[in-house]
Design an enzyme around this catalytic site. Structure first.
Site, mmCIF file in Angstrom:
data_model
loop_
_atom_site.group_PDB
_atom_site.id
_atom_site.type_symbol
_atom_site.label_atom_id
_atom_site.label_comp_id
_atom_site.label_asym_id
_atom_site.label_seq_id
_atom_site.Cartn_x
_atom_site.Cartn_y
_atom_site.Cartn_z
ATOM 1 N N LYS A 85 81.226 38.249 4.230
ATOM 2 C CA LYS A 85 82.611 37.727 5.371
ATOM 3 C C LYS A 85 83.209 38.705 4.404
ATOM 4 O O LYS A 85 84.249 38.739 2.696
ATOM 5 C CB LYS A 85 82.756 36.237 4.872
ATOM 6 C CG LYS A 85 83.525 36.140 5.587
ATOM 7 C CD LYS A 85 84.273 34.198 5.602
ATOM 8 C CE LYS A 85 85.187 33.453 6.951
ATOM 9 N NZ LYS A 85 85.342 32.714 6.625
HETATM 10 C C1 E4P Z 1 86.242 30.414 8.637
HETATM 11 O O1 E4P Z 1 86.055 31.575 9.238
HETATM 12 C C2 E4P Z 1 87.852 30.566 8.512
HETATM 13 O O2 E4P Z 1 88.003 31.026 7.691
HETATM 14 C C3 E4P Z 1 88.492 28.943 8.955
HETATM 15 O O3 E4P Z 1 88.230 28.733 10.919
HETATM 16 C C4 E4P Z 1 90.101 29.214 8.907
HETATM 17 O O4 E4P Z 1 90.253 28.381 9.500
HETATM 18 P P1 E4P Z 1 92.289 27.150 9.480
HETATM 19 O O5 E4P Z 1 92.947 28.422 10.922
HETATM 20 O O6 E4P Z 1 92.627 26.680 9.888
HETATM 21 O O7 E4P Z 1 92.294 27.842 8.308
#
Ligand code: E4P
Length: 216
Positions: A85
């Protein structure tokens, strides 16, 4: 729509995996920090629980593409299902291009516009992660972004898959499915909310009572 679970908590992943409907896992530096363990220390346990793409993000402090590539290669070595990622920055795009050349899968995160999704896809990203909830937080329509990216990717037959991220409640999951997201990555709490309906609970209670009246 495939369902990933958005957590680094082993107990949540273990419990969600028992449902048999979890296709993958996403983590991010905040979720890893919440567990108080390093990515490399939790990731093998996660990979043993879910047989699907597992996104592990490069360190939040890694900003240069050369370092992102070096770290991405190490993350990819942790398990065959690992997806690296990478945040949506100029260096991030270069890193994605380089990792793609090496056959390493990537998930470009912190996507907030169609242009960002398009550029990430052109760099060869396996996945893009548009953040629905964080757009809603600033009074922009997060779901609309999912519709727009689906439209553009469909126009050009782009194979990059769309992971709707930053899902905050069950209606986000419904709307992402209607918009045509390939995947929604969903926190454990929301996943549990998706199972429930008050009429199901009432219906079960009535069946139990009716049955007991006659058969004891
Ligand atoms: C996943 O890939 C993201 O990092 C995550 O869904 C972010 O979620 P949030 O905006 O609730 O922190």
């Amino acid at each position: 729509m495939k369902i990933f679970i958005d957590t680094a908590n082993i107990d949540e992943i273990r419990d969600a995996a028992t449902l048999g409907v979890i296709d993958g896992v996403t983590t991010n530096p905040s979720l890893i920090a919440k567990e108080g363990k390093k990515l490399e220390d939790v990731i093998v346990d996660i990979c043993n629980l879910v047989d699907g793409p597992i996104s592990g993000e490069i360190k939040a402090t890694t900003t240069k593409w050369e370092d992102m590539v070096a770290e991405g290669k190490e993350i990819a070595k942790l398990h065959k299902n690992m997806v690296v990622k990478i945040p949506m920055t100029k260096d991030g795009i270069i890193a994605v291009k380089e990792l793609t050349k090496l056959g390493i899968k990537t998930n470009v995160t912190l996507i907030f516009s169609v242009n960002q999704a398009l550029l990430a896809a052109k760099a060869g990203a396996t996945y893009v992660s548009p953040f629905v909830g964080r757009l809603d937080d600033i009074s922009e329509d997060g779901i609309n972004l999912i519709y727009d990216i689906v439209d553009v990717f469909t126009n050009y037959d782009i194979k990059t898959e769309i992971i709707a991220a930053s899902i905050r409640h069950p209606m986000h999951a419904v709307e992402c499915a209607k918009a045509g997201a390939d995947i929604a990555t969903i926190p454990y709490k929301v996943l549990m909310q998706m199972i429930k309906h008050p009429l199901t609970d009432q219906g079960i209670e009535k069946f139990v009572n009716d049955y007991k009246k006659v058969f004891g």
